[in-house]
Design an enzyme around this catalytic site. Sequence first.
Site, PDB file in Angstrom:
ATOM      1  CE  LYS A 173      16.139  63.585  52.162  1.00  0.00           C
ATOM      2  NZ  LYS A 173      14.916  63.821  51.360  1.00  0.00           N
ATOM      3  CB  THR A 206      11.286  72.667  57.235  1.00  0.00           C
ATOM      4  OG1 THR A 206      10.293  72.149  58.139  1.00  0.00           O
ATOM      5  CG2 THR A 206      12.323  73.453  58.001  1.00  0.00           C
ATOM      6  N   GLY A 208       8.664  70.900  52.223  1.00  0.00           N
ATOM      7  CA  GLY A 208       9.231  70.684  50.892  1.00  0.00           C
ATOM      8  C   GLY A 208      10.749  70.740  50.805  1.00  0.00           C
ATOM      9  CB  THR A 209      13.530  70.742  53.322  1.00  0.00           C
ATOM     10  OG1 THR A 209      12.942  69.673  54.061  1.00  0.00           O
ATOM     11  CG2 THR A 209      13.304  72.045  54.056  1.00  0.00           C
ATOM     12  N   GLY A 210      12.919  68.391  51.381  1.00  0.00           N
ATOM     13  CA  GLY A 210      13.454  67.171  50.751  1.00  0.00           C
ATOM     14  C   GLY A 210      13.241  67.190  49.244  1.00  0.00           C
ATOM     15  CB  CYS A 211      10.283  68.069  47.149  1.00  0.00           C
ATOM     16  SG  CYS A 211       9.068  67.021  47.958  1.00  0.00           S
TER      17      CYS A 211
HETATM   18  N1  ATP Z   1      16.603  73.288  59.826  1.00  0.00           N
HETATM   19  C1  ATP Z   1      17.465  73.038  58.835  1.00  0.00           C
HETATM   20  N2  ATP Z   1      18.571  73.810  58.680  1.00  0.00           N
HETATM   21  C2  ATP Z   1      19.448  73.570  57.670  1.00  0.00           C
HETATM   22  N3  ATP Z   1      19.288  72.580  56.768  1.00  0.00           N
HETATM   23  C3  ATP Z   1      18.210  71.784  56.868  1.00  0.00           C
HETATM   24  C4  ATP Z   1      17.241  71.963  57.898  1.00  0.00           C
HETATM   25  N4  ATP Z   1      16.256  71.019  57.742  1.00  0.00           N
HETATM   26  C5  ATP Z   1      16.606  70.304  56.658  1.00  0.00           C
HETATM   27  N5  ATP Z   1      17.773  70.740  56.127  1.00  0.00           N
HETATM   28  C6  ATP Z   1      18.449  70.234  54.918  1.00  0.00           C
HETATM   29  O1  ATP Z   1      17.437  70.119  53.928  1.00  0.00           O
HETATM   30  C7  ATP Z   1      17.660  68.973  53.104  1.00  0.00           C
HETATM   31  C8  ATP Z   1      16.441  68.065  53.182  1.00  0.00           C
HETATM   32  O2  ATP Z   1      16.537  67.328  54.391  1.00  0.00           O
HETATM   33  P1  ATP Z   1      15.321  66.736  55.221  1.00  0.00           P
HETATM   34  O3  ATP Z   1      15.896  65.720  56.152  1.00  0.00           O
HETATM   35  O4  ATP Z   1      14.538  67.858  55.794  1.00  0.00           O
HETATM   36  O5  ATP Z   1      14.462  66.069  54.076  1.00  0.00           O
HETATM   37  P2  ATP Z   1      12.997  65.485  54.123  1.00  0.00           P
HETATM   38  O6  ATP Z   1      12.635  65.076  55.499  1.00  0.00           O
HETATM   39  O7  ATP Z   1      12.933  64.466  53.052  1.00  0.00           O
HETATM   40  O8  ATP Z   1      12.113  66.723  53.714  1.00  0.00           O
HETATM   41  P3  ATP Z   1      10.488  66.753  53.552  1.00  0.00           P
HETATM   42  O9  ATP Z   1       9.989  67.262  54.839  1.00  0.00           O
HETATM   43  O10 ATP Z   1      10.309  67.686  52.424  1.00  0.00           O
HETATM   44  O11 ATP Z   1      10.038  65.364  53.251  1.00  0.00           O
HETATM   45  C9  ATP Z   1      18.960  68.347  53.628  1.00  0.00           C
HETATM   46  O12 ATP Z   1      20.043  68.827  52.861  1.00  0.00           O
HETATM   47  C10 ATP Z   1      19.031  68.842  55.067  1.00  0.00           C
HETATM   48  O13 ATP Z   1      20.370  68.875  55.562  1.00  0.00           O
HETATM   49  C1  HMH Z   2       3.113  65.667  46.925  1.00  0.00           C
HETATM   50  C2  HMH Z   2       4.136  65.635  47.994  1.00  0.00           C
HETATM   51  N1  HMH Z   2       5.317  65.028  47.734  1.00  0.00           N
HETATM   52  C3  HMH Z   2       6.276  64.967  48.699  1.00  0.00           C
HETATM   53  C4  HMH Z   2       6.065  65.518  49.941  1.00  0.00           C
HETATM   54  C5  HMH Z   2       7.134  65.407  51.022  1.00  0.00           C
HETATM   55  O1  HMH Z   2       7.587  66.617  51.412  1.00  0.00           O
HETATM   56  C6  HMH Z   2       4.813  66.154  50.175  1.00  0.00           C
HETATM   57  N2  HMH Z   2       4.529  66.729  51.379  1.00  0.00           N
HETATM   58  N3  HMH Z   2       3.881  66.193  49.197  1.00  0.00           N
END
Ligand code: ATP
Ligand code: HMH
Length: 268
Positions: A173, A206, A208-211
Amino acid sequence: MKKALTIAGSDSGGGAGIQADLKTFQELEVFGMSAITAVTAQNTLGVQGIYPMTPQAVENQIQSIGHDMGTDAVKLGMLFNADIIRVAAEQIKHFHWKNVILDPVMIAKGGASLLQQEAVTALRQDLFPLTTVLTPNIPEAEILTGMTIRTSDDKKEAAKRLLDTGVKQVVIKGGHDEDPHKSTDLFYDGSHFRLIQTPRISTKNTHGTGCTFSAAITAEIAKGMPAYSAVVKAKDFIQAAIENSLDIGAGHGPTNHWAYKKKQEQYS
Ligand SMILES: Nc1ncnc2c1ncn2[C@@H]1O[C@H](COP(=O)(O)OP(=O)(O)OP(=O)(O)O)[C@@H](O)[C@H]1O
Ligand SMILES: Cc1ncc(CO)c(N)n1
């Protein structure tokens, strides 16, 4: 009705973890189920406490689902320690669950550790061989491969190394990369590299974007969509959720899990 199970941590703030997964499953019309690995006291400012469940409690929750309800896909998020990882792997094998989406959650925004360092080996050994789609962010991919990732070629090399561990497909990502204009995810299935690109949204909301992104992949795979198409749809889902993010709390606010469906309804 297709079903999806998330094995992950609870986020009291409701934007990440189990809560984000279930909201996403609901919006994408799959029946959501959960096995909780840890309870976090968390809000938009950070993580104030982590209370892991015992491995037996995690095992029992998964068995309750496996023996009665079954699932069409499994999502793994915060697993916290090696014992919980082993239990999850054993149960996935026991029930012959095939659609496994692993989000190798390690560190929350703000720096709290959601996975013990020594558990990284268990993740690679026990879960990677069972994984259909792995969804690391850049810092996670760096830890899992032992390499620094800066360029697009670095991302490709990391994706290749991750496939050598038994993972079938990977999405690295791009949320953490340095491009100020685009957020680019790299998908690799062992034969083709594909870039999935959207404009980068300038926002602090942002959490929870990854989840949310990996839960959307899980929901689509549960409904039978091939992995790459599921990732493309999940990227649209998270783009809408970030574009319309919610200004709740004083820190990193949550994304908007309703936004994708509302946008679809507007255009139909
Ligand atoms: N500012 C942004 N604008 C557009 N897309 C974004 C942005 N930030 C993240 N994304 C998208 O969101 C999704 C999750 O990516 P990210 O790298 O943020 O995950 P993460 O770090 O695991 O998230 P978390 O912070 O929840 O652990 C990907 O598809 C990424 O391209
Ligand atoms: C419980 C939980 N899972 C995953 C993440 C990563 O975004 C978080 N902040 N909290």
